[in-house]
Design an enzyme around this catalytic site. Sequence first.
Site, PDB file in Angstrom:
ATOM      1  N   LYS A 177       0.877  -1.185   0.000  1.00  0.00           N
ATOM      2  CA  LYS A 177       0.000   0.000   0.000  1.00  0.00           C
ATOM      3  C   LYS A 177       0.905   1.222   0.000  1.00  0.00           C
ATOM      4  O   LYS A 177       1.297   1.739   1.039  1.00  0.00           O
ATOM      5  CB  LYS A 177      -0.898  -0.012   1.239  1.00  0.00           C
ATOM      6  CG  LYS A 177      -2.221   0.717   1.060  1.00  0.00           C
ATOM      7  CD  LYS A 177      -2.122   2.159   0.575  1.00  0.00           C
ATOM      8  CE  LYS A 177      -2.059   3.170   1.678  1.00  0.00           C
ATOM      9  NZ  LYS A 177      -1.800   4.547   1.165  1.00  0.00           N
ATOM     10  N   GLY A 229       6.086   5.734   8.332  1.00  0.00           N
ATOM     11  CA  GLY A 229       5.352   6.977   8.140  1.00  0.00           C
ATOM     12  C   GLY A 229       5.444   7.822   9.388  1.00  0.00           C
ATOM     13  O   GLY A 229       6.375   7.687  10.187  1.00  0.00           O
ATOM     14  N   GLU A 251       8.164   2.189  11.723  1.00  0.00           N
ATOM     15  CA  GLU A 251       9.341   3.036  11.448  1.00  0.00           C
ATOM     16  C   GLU A 251       8.801   4.449  11.293  1.00  0.00           C
ATOM     17  O   GLU A 251       8.183   4.767  10.269  1.00  0.00           O
ATOM     18  CB  GLU A 251      10.045   2.584  10.165  1.00  0.00           C
ATOM     19  CG  GLU A 251      10.473   1.122  10.143  1.00  0.00           C
ATOM     20  CD  GLU A 251      11.628   0.814  11.066  1.00  0.00           C
ATOM     21  OE1 GLU A 251      12.273   1.763  11.551  1.00  0.00           O
ATOM     22  OE2 GLU A 251      11.867  -0.369  11.329  1.00  0.00           O
ATOM     23  N   CYS A 285      13.515  10.627   7.150  1.00  0.00           N
ATOM     24  CA  CYS A 285      13.222  10.454   8.579  1.00  0.00           C
ATOM     25  C   CYS A 285      14.495  10.570   9.412  1.00  0.00           C
ATOM     26  O   CYS A 285      14.476  11.062  10.520  1.00  0.00           O
ATOM     27  CB  CYS A 285      12.572   9.108   8.807  1.00  0.00           C
ATOM     28  SG  CYS A 285      13.538   7.772   8.103  1.00  0.00           S
ATOM     29  N   GLU A 385       9.253  17.636  14.013  1.00  0.00           N
ATOM     30  CA  GLU A 385       9.829  17.197  12.744  1.00  0.00           C
ATOM     31  C   GLU A 385       9.335  18.117  11.625  1.00  0.00           C
ATOM     32  O   GLU A 385       8.136  18.240  11.410  1.00  0.00           O
ATOM     33  CB  GLU A 385       9.383  15.757  12.472  1.00  0.00           C
ATOM     34  CG  GLU A 385      10.042  15.158  11.267  1.00  0.00           C
ATOM     35  CD  GLU A 385       9.543  13.744  10.960  1.00  0.00           C
ATOM     36  OE1 GLU A 385       8.334  13.500  11.078  1.00  0.00           O
ATOM     37  OE2 GLU A 385      10.375  12.906  10.589  1.00  0.00           O
TER      38      GLU A 385
HETATM   39  P1  NAD Z   1       1.973   9.301   6.755  1.00  0.00           P
HETATM   40  O1  NAD Z   1       2.013   8.705   8.109  1.00  0.00           O
HETATM   41  O2  NAD Z   1       1.076  10.451   6.513  1.00  0.00           O
HETATM   42  O3  NAD Z   1       1.538   8.205   5.663  1.00  0.00           O
HETATM   43  C1  NAD Z   1       2.260   7.008   5.457  1.00  0.00           C
HETATM   44  C2  NAD Z   1       1.355   5.961   4.838  1.00  0.00           C
HETATM   45  O4  NAD Z   1       0.313   5.614   5.754  1.00  0.00           O
HETATM   46  C3  NAD Z   1       0.649   6.373   3.549  1.00  0.00           C
HETATM   47  O5  NAD Z   1       0.641   5.253   2.691  1.00  0.00           O
HETATM   48  C4  NAD Z   1      -0.759   6.714   4.032  1.00  0.00           C
HETATM   49  O6  NAD Z   1      -1.760   6.564   3.030  1.00  0.00           O
HETATM   50  C5  NAD Z   1      -0.958   5.695   5.136  1.00  0.00           C
HETATM   51  N1  NAD Z   1      -1.905   6.079   6.197  1.00  0.00           N
HETATM   52  C6  NAD Z   1      -2.255   7.330   6.592  1.00  0.00           C
HETATM   53  N2  NAD Z   1      -3.106   7.262   7.645  1.00  0.00           N
HETATM   54  C7  NAD Z   1      -3.293   5.948   7.911  1.00  0.00           C
HETATM   55  C8  NAD Z   1      -4.023   5.230   8.910  1.00  0.00           C
HETATM   56  N3  NAD Z   1      -4.747   5.849   9.838  1.00  0.00           N
HETATM   57  N4  NAD Z   1      -3.956   3.878   8.914  1.00  0.00           N
HETATM   58  C9  NAD Z   1      -3.199   3.224   8.012  1.00  0.00           C
HETATM   59  N5  NAD Z   1      -2.493   3.832   7.041  1.00  0.00           N
HETATM   60  C10 NAD Z   1      -2.527   5.188   7.001  1.00  0.00           C
HETATM   61  O7  NAD Z   1       3.497   9.616   6.423  1.00  0.00           O
HETATM   62  P2  NAD Z   1       4.102  10.380   5.168  1.00  0.00           P
HETATM   63  O8  NAD Z   1       3.714  11.816   5.290  1.00  0.00           O
HETATM   64  O9  NAD Z   1       3.793   9.635   3.902  1.00  0.00           O
HETATM   65  O10 NAD Z   1       5.686  10.202   5.415  1.00  0.00           O
HETATM   66  C11 NAD Z   1       6.440  11.071   6.173  1.00  0.00           C
HETATM   67  C12 NAD Z   1       6.689  10.495   7.556  1.00  0.00           C
HETATM   68  O11 NAD Z   1       7.299   9.215   7.440  1.00  0.00           O
HETATM   69  C13 NAD Z   1       7.661  11.335   8.362  1.00  0.00           C
HETATM   70  O12 NAD Z   1       7.182  11.478   9.682  1.00  0.00           O
HETATM   71  C14 NAD Z   1       8.939  10.496   8.372  1.00  0.00           C
HETATM   72  O13 NAD Z   1       9.795  10.720   9.451  1.00  0.00           O
HETATM   73  C15 NAD Z   1       8.398   9.111   8.354  1.00  0.00           C
HETATM   74  N6  NAD Z   1       9.403   8.162   7.848  1.00  0.00           N
HETATM   75  C16 NAD Z   1      10.021   7.312   8.736  1.00  0.00           C
HETATM   76  C17 NAD Z   1      11.013   6.430   8.283  1.00  0.00           C
HETATM   77  C18 NAD Z   1      11.730   5.493   9.230  1.00  0.00           C
HETATM   78  O14 NAD Z   1      12.395   4.590   8.764  1.00  0.00           O
HETATM   79  N7  NAD Z   1      11.628   5.676  10.536  1.00  0.00           N
HETATM   80  C19 NAD Z   1      11.361   6.425   6.925  1.00  0.00           C
HETATM   81  C20 NAD Z   1      10.709   7.301   6.064  1.00  0.00           C
HETATM   82  C21 NAD Z   1       9.721   8.167   6.532  1.00  0.00           C
END
Ligand code: NAD
Length: 483
Positions: A177, A229, A251, A285, A385
Amino acid sequence: MDIRTRLLIGGRWLESGSGGEFKTYDPATNEVIGVCPEAGQAEVDEAVAAARSALSDPEWRDMSPAARGKLLWRIADLIDKHGDELGEIESRDQGQPWFVARHVNVGGTAEHFRYFAGWCTKIEGSTSPLSWPNVMNYTRREPVGVCALITPWNFPIMIAAFKLAPALACGNTAILKPAEQTPLSTYKLAEICQEAGVPAGVVNLLTGGPEVGKALVAHDGVDKVSFTGSTEVGRHIAAAAAGNLKRVTLELGGKAPSIIARDANIDAAVAGNLQGAFFNSGQVCGALTRFYVDEKRADEFAEKFAAGAKAMRLGRGLDEGTDLGPLVSPEQLESVSDYVRGAVSEGAQVLAGGDRAGGDLARGNFYEPTVLTNLNDEMTIIKEEVFGPVIPVLTYSDPDELAARANATQYGLVAGIWTRDLVTAHTLAAQIQAANVYINHPPVLDPAAPWGGYKASGYGQEMGRYAIDTYSEVKSIWVNLAA
Ligand code: NAD
């Protein structure tokens, strides 16, 4: 480029979801570059059913470890074969400079599949030294089951690979997804899995927004969720996955400190921090995001760092000479602009950047590499962040307070330490609450090294042998040898 993607469910490509369609945009111009089906509950149910049925299909269940290894290696080879096409798609959809898209992101994707191809034949159990007479105990590592792999928009195809490669190595089935902002490269990855000969139902693809993710996390037919995310969504997922006690790997976000000690090689620290801070326009991240510089070196460091930031060239990812691409979306641009405006209103001084880019770049989501000074630890920009090319430079006078200042955040993902003194390096490395610490090196990844988060940066490791642990269950088997 105008890509129309489909859903992949049980080996069949489906044109449109019951949830309709959505568009994806080039962040350098905000033009539409793709149209994707939005999966609805019906497709989520079908994908989970297909993945469950593939788990017990002898074609997958009984595939030998060596054959699974060959399959993963074939996926890696196909990623390399289609590397330029994938790099271009990723650069257009995400905004990444060509080198980042083609060589770090797509190249890293192939390397992950190759690394985990090698694990397929090495997932061993063990025997336990029992006190029971005439009884033997041994363990097997078995697949967890159906894995929902929910990914963000910053390194779309590579983060999908962090999850899919070990999931397949351990014999699981998967539902990808991707983030709604950047679904195109994951669609191509699903196509490549088909081309490589992955059996029907083993890899499924559902595109769409948060509702699709939520439906997967709530589904009783899903055994594991691996999510990368934001911390906010991670918290929702941890709670929503509790129904059938899904295995969960999270993560999440970060706010990495970077400590530049008095004895640091300043030129090397400037170069390393420019990379660690501005790589992928700070949408990482593990980006280095708040600097603590010894007060005796602070002016020299800040001046050189700001000069480096000003010299970086903003541009479209595919244009030659681009150092920094756009931010992924107008919303992200607005959010980064708000953080900088807020810091300035709290008294921060702008040493470099401080605004969105004008001229030809104004129709895209470009933000100038920004360096801020005159800050204190209580400001929002130090605590939250930002996920953009914005670096606050703080100073310190007492090294003994460094660890406490570095740890004063909910996150615990990455820390950077720049010093030539072994004692300082290893003392701070032990004291800082971060899962990944880099000494005199900008943050990087390797499929062989574990990656995870402390505190609100998540739990469960990816990469290395740790990923094998999180995609397998341990079965303990007892045998009466006197029967
Ligand atoms: P996000 O949390 O908004 O979305 C990530 C994914 O989750 C998307 O596919 C989204 O459609 C889905 N999603 C959103 N709400 C959901 C829910 N309630 N239930 C299930 N799925 C849901 O994140 P983003 O804006 O796409 O990415 C940026 C974030 O990701 C930043 O905070 C960054 O630090 C983090 N990140 C962490 C790592 C790591 O390895 N720790 C790596 C990359 C990014």
